[in-house]
Design a protein around this motif. Structure first.
Motif, short mmCIF file in Angstrom:
data_model
loop_
_atom_site.label_atom_id
_atom_site.label_comp_id
_atom_site.label_asym_id
_atom_site.label_seq_id
_atom_site.Cartn_x
_atom_site.Cartn_y
_atom_site.Cartn_z
N GLU A 23 -3.47 3.69 1.79
CA GLU A 23 -2.19 4.21 2.27
C GLU A 23 -1.40 4.81 1.11
O GLU A 23 -1.06 4.11 0.16
N HIS A 24 -1.10 6.10 1.20
CA HIS A 24 -0.22 6.72 0.20
C HIS A 24 1.18 6.16 0.39
O HIS A 24 1.67 6.06 1.51
N ALA A 25 1.81 5.79 -0.72
CA ALA A 25 3.18 5.26 -0.63
C ALA A 25 4.06 6.24 0.15
O ALA A 25 4.03 7.44 -0.11
N GLY A 26 4.79 5.73 1.11
CA GLY A 26 5.75 6.55 1.84
C GLY A 26 5.19 7.31 3.03
O GLY A 26 5.93 8.00 3.74
N TRP A 27 3.89 7.19 3.30
CA TRP A 27 3.27 8.04 4.34
C TRP A 27 3.83 7.80 5.73
O TRP A 27 3.90 8.72 6.55
N LYS A 28 4.29 6.57 5.98
CA LYS A 28 4.71 6.24 7.35
C LYS A 28 5.94 7.02 7.81
O LYS A 28 6.18 7.15 9.01
N THR A 29 6.74 7.50 6.84
CA THR A 29 7.93 8.27 7.22
C THR A 29 7.87 9.68 6.65
O THR A 29 8.87 10.39 6.59
N HIS A 30 6.68 10.10 6.20
CA HIS A 30 6.53 11.42 5.58
C HIS A 30 6.10 12.43 6.64
O HIS A 30 5.00 12.34 7.18
N ASN A 31 6.99 13.38 6.96
CA ASN A 31 6.66 14.39 7.97
C ASN A 31 7.65 15.56 7.87
O ASN A 31 8.56 15.55 7.05
N GLU A 58 -2.32 14.55 -4.23
CA GLU A 58 -0.86 14.63 -4.38
C GLU A 58 -0.32 15.98 -3.90
O GLU A 58 0.77 16.06 -3.35
N TYR A 61 0.16 15.68 -0.35
CA TYR A 61 1.33 14.88 0.00
C TYR A 61 2.61 15.70 -0.24
O TYR A 61 3.49 15.77 0.63
N ASN A 62 2.70 16.33 -1.42
CA ASN A 62 3.96 16.99 -1.82
C ASN A 62 4.08 18.42 -1.33
O ASN A 62 5.18 18.92 -1.13
#
Ligand SMILES: [Zn+2]
Length: 320
Positions: A23-31, A58, A61-62
């Motif tokens: 799990e990438h840190a922060g993924w649950k609220t990343h959208n 990354e 993600y970014n």
């Protein structure tokens, strides 16, 4: 409608399919929901990409200066395993062909993508596979197998078949990813969907004797089972409750998948785990097909109609 899986449901689905999930840190609220003012869903399928690069977790993600992240829902490293990146809308599909989207939704053969007149980010889950995409960079078996499991996990969770899987190159004109054959990939997803997911295999009993080579092999795990009384309770509770109320997700999804398979329910309405009014209406049609009428065709499952539904589709057996 097929409501997108929550982060918790996604994790459970991926792990049940046998994947090790990072799990990438922060993924649950990343959208991108808030930033675009458009919410993700209802979902209709999964989309496969290659990243055309290396070491780009990354970046996915970014995002880039011209394309804000997240750029996918999950990133699959060449050797780094599967990482969850986003939950919600992600910038991976872009403009896609509406005819192809409609075919995916209906699980029909995909027409040629010759226009980009719909937003694929609204309705598709996306997997980015770390690969140069030049046709020479190999996909290690372990990486490819995890891509199959990722797609199968989401299809299974929604009650979809492998026909809900597409490659980016099949939905947006000009795209070339992924650099493997999507018919082969769908065939592999189909094979995986025909197996029992790892987590639902019955655990061996602690009191059973130690396995012996002279014993016959234990019977293969059977089809998934639907509990009639729990399903009846869901059918009586969910329609009157708040939209999306879930009483018995697994059984409802199997029943809906069967109704979709037989053409009684549009796929768009299946797979959110709620036995809502549309499912009631679809089930009533199945009951009328079996010759029931009046109060016997009220859309509330009975033992005979449900058993016939499971047998006809081969999707489940019924426990009363
Ligand atoms: Zn792509």
């Amino acid at each position: 409608m097929a409501t997108p899986l929550t982060a918790t449901q996604m994790l459970a689905a991926l792990k049940a399919e046998g994947l090790t999930v990072h799990e990438h840190a922060g993924w649950k609220t990343h959208n991108r929901d808030a930033a675009t003012g458009r919410s993700f869903g209802p979902v209709i399928g999964v989309l496969i990409h290659h990243t055309a690069g290396h070491g780009d977790r990354e970046l996915c993600y970014n995002g880039r200066s011209d394309l804000p992240g997240p750029l996918c829902h999950a990133w699959l490293g060449k050797t780094d395993g599967l990482w969850t990146i986003a939950n919600g809308r992600a910038n991976h599909a872009g403009g896609v062909d509406l005819d192809v989207l409609n075919a995916l939704r209906a699980e029909k053969p995909l027409p040629v993508d010759n226009q980009a007149n719909a937003d694929g980010n609204d309705v598709l889950y996306g997997l980015e596979i770390e690969n140069l995409g030049d046709g020479k960079d190999p996909y290690p078996d372990a990486q490819y197998d995890q891509a199959v499991l990722w797609a199968a996990a989401i299809c299974r969770a929604h009650g979809w078949s492998e026909k809900s899987v597409a490659g980016h190159k099949e939905v947006q004109p000009g795209k070339v990813d992924p650099s493997f054959d999507m018919d082969d990939f769908r065939a592999d997803v189909k094979k995986q969907l025909a197996t029992e997911p790892a987590k639902t295999a019955p655990a061996p009993s602690k009191t059973s004797p130690a396995p012996s080579k002279t014993h016959p092999a234990p019977p293969k795990a059977g089809k998934p089972r639907v509990d009639l009384s729990r399903l009846v309770q869901a059918a009586k509770t969910d329609p009157g409750a708040k939209q999306g109320h879930v009483s018995y997700m697994a059984g409802t999804n199997l029943t809906e998948a069967a109704l979709v398979k037989l053409g009684y329910l549009a796929k768009t309405y299946a797979g959110d785990g709620s036995f809502g009014t549309t499912t009631i209406a679809a089930y009533a049609k199945w009951q009328r097909h079996l010759g029931y009428s009046g109060a016997e065709a009220d859309g509330i499952p009975g033992k005979i109609s449900l058993s016939k539904l499971g047998d006809t589709t081969g999707l489940f057996t019924v426990v009363a």
